[in-house]
Design a protein around this motif. Sequence first.
Motif, mmCIF file in Angstrom:
data_model
loop_
_atom_site.group_PDB
_atom_site.id
_atom_site.type_symbol
_atom_site.label_atom_id
_atom_site.label_comp_id
_atom_site.label_asym_id
_atom_site.label_seq_id
_atom_site.Cartn_x
_atom_site.Cartn_y
_atom_site.Cartn_z
ATOM 1 N N THR A 178 33.472 90.522 68.147
ATOM 2 C CA THR A 178 34.698 89.521 67.419
ATOM 3 C C THR A 178 33.987 88.356 67.096
ATOM 4 O O THR A 178 34.324 87.811 66.046
ATOM 5 N N LEU A 225 34.169 86.502 63.156
ATOM 6 C CA LEU A 225 34.813 85.403 62.972
ATOM 7 C C LEU A 225 33.763 84.221 62.506
ATOM 8 O O LEU A 225 34.277 82.911 62.471
ATOM 9 N N GLY A 248 45.313 85.465 58.444
ATOM 10 C CA GLY A 248 45.739 87.099 58.032
ATOM 11 C C GLY A 248 44.936 87.459 56.648
ATOM 12 O O GLY A 248 45.415 88.146 56.060
ATOM 13 N N ASP A 249 43.871 86.827 56.283
ATOM 14 C CA ASP A 249 43.063 87.107 55.115
ATOM 15 C C ASP A 249 43.747 86.925 53.878
ATOM 16 O O ASP A 249 43.541 87.392 52.870
ATOM 17 N N ALA A 293 49.430 87.519 61.214
ATOM 18 C CA ALA A 293 49.431 88.697 62.057
ATOM 19 C C ALA A 293 48.546 88.897 63.330
ATOM 20 O O ALA A 293 48.772 89.444 64.228
ATOM 21 N N THR A 294 47.617 88.071 63.233
ATOM 22 C CA THR A 294 46.351 88.287 64.341
ATOM 23 C C THR A 294 46.571 87.394 65.505
ATOM 24 O O THR A 294 47.747 86.778 65.484
ATOM 25 N N GLU A 295 45.696 87.552 66.447
ATOM 26 C CA GLU A 295 45.790 86.491 67.591
ATOM 27 C C GLU A 295 45.918 85.280 67.327
ATOM 28 O O GLU A 295 45.283 84.704 66.427
ATOM 29 N N GLU A 301 42.448 83.653 67.254
ATOM 30 C CA GLU A 301 41.751 83.894 65.758
ATOM 31 C C GLU A 301 42.351 83.217 64.561
ATOM 32 O O GLU A 301 41.558 82.837 63.904
ATOM 33 N N ASP A 302 43.543 83.045 64.797
ATOM 34 C CA ASP A 302 44.301 82.013 63.442
ATOM 35 C C ASP A 302 43.841 80.730 63.738
ATOM 36 O O ASP A 302 43.566 80.113 62.612
ATOM 37 N N ARG A 344 40.198 80.303 62.413
ATOM 38 C CA ARG A 344 40.289 80.405 60.982
ATOM 39 C C ARG A 344 40.690 79.256 60.388
ATOM 40 O O ARG A 344 40.143 78.742 59.463
#
Lengths: 69, 207
Positions: free
Chosen positions: A57, A61, B21-22, B43-45, B48-49, B52
């Motif tokens: 992961t 990322l 979410g790309d 939509a992601t965790e 992760e958001d 990003r």
Amino acid sequence: MTALEQQPSLGERITLVELVDRVLNAGVVVSGDITLSVADVDLVYVSLRLLLASAGTLDRLYPERVGAG
Amino acid sequence: MIHLYAFTLGQRELPEIDGIGDAALEARTFGPVTAIVSEGDAATEPSEDAVRHGLVVEALLDCADSVLPVRFGQEFEDGDALAAAVAEKGDALQTALAELSGCVEIGVRVLREDDPAPAAATDGAAYMRALADRETALTGLHRALLGYARASVAAGPMRLRQDTGYLVRRDDVPDFARAVDAYIATHPDLTILCTGPWAPYSFAAAT
């Protein structure tokens, strides 16, 4: 920075945690629907720890931009 | 939903990175200020958001004269809701962006140790002296670094632990880093963590 370059793995992890810490706790707040409650923020930290444990992961990322910081 | 990443001045190209979410990044202009957004559902965790979001803000540092980071988790129903929120801020966004222009944030944390005082502190007075020495060292570090910074924001108690964000001109970053290195070399007893350059998050909160 110099001290981090000697231990890239540790440095990357620290950088990621520092990044998320800023994203969650600093920055300008404009009115809008805040999607995260305090409890959610805690959950982000928990899942971040899981994220750190998953090398795959992390690679996905992790563009070189932050690692170079 | 519209997710908001940052406000910028002097926005050139958009960074190549995708948003949450790309979704593709978009620039929306409000007078002289540009808002960097992406549209779509997250939509992601959340973790992760959040990462990003941070990567987008950092990438913007290379694509604009000034970047005012927005805290993660701010979403708007549509363009009208975003415009209303921006209008509510009045000139504050532009003023903050002008002040932050050409600057980045460097984070300096002096990490807390399990034992705040040296083991040699055998009585109360020695313990207090050790605490005072620690405080003197931290104040010295802060004073040295302020010489290369335009401003600073401190978080956390100063006595045992120092967690400070410094606003530093891009041109002054090498000198700032050298000052930190010099301090680390002469204070092996302190654990100092220096990170950056970051977008100036800590100087945006009051806007």
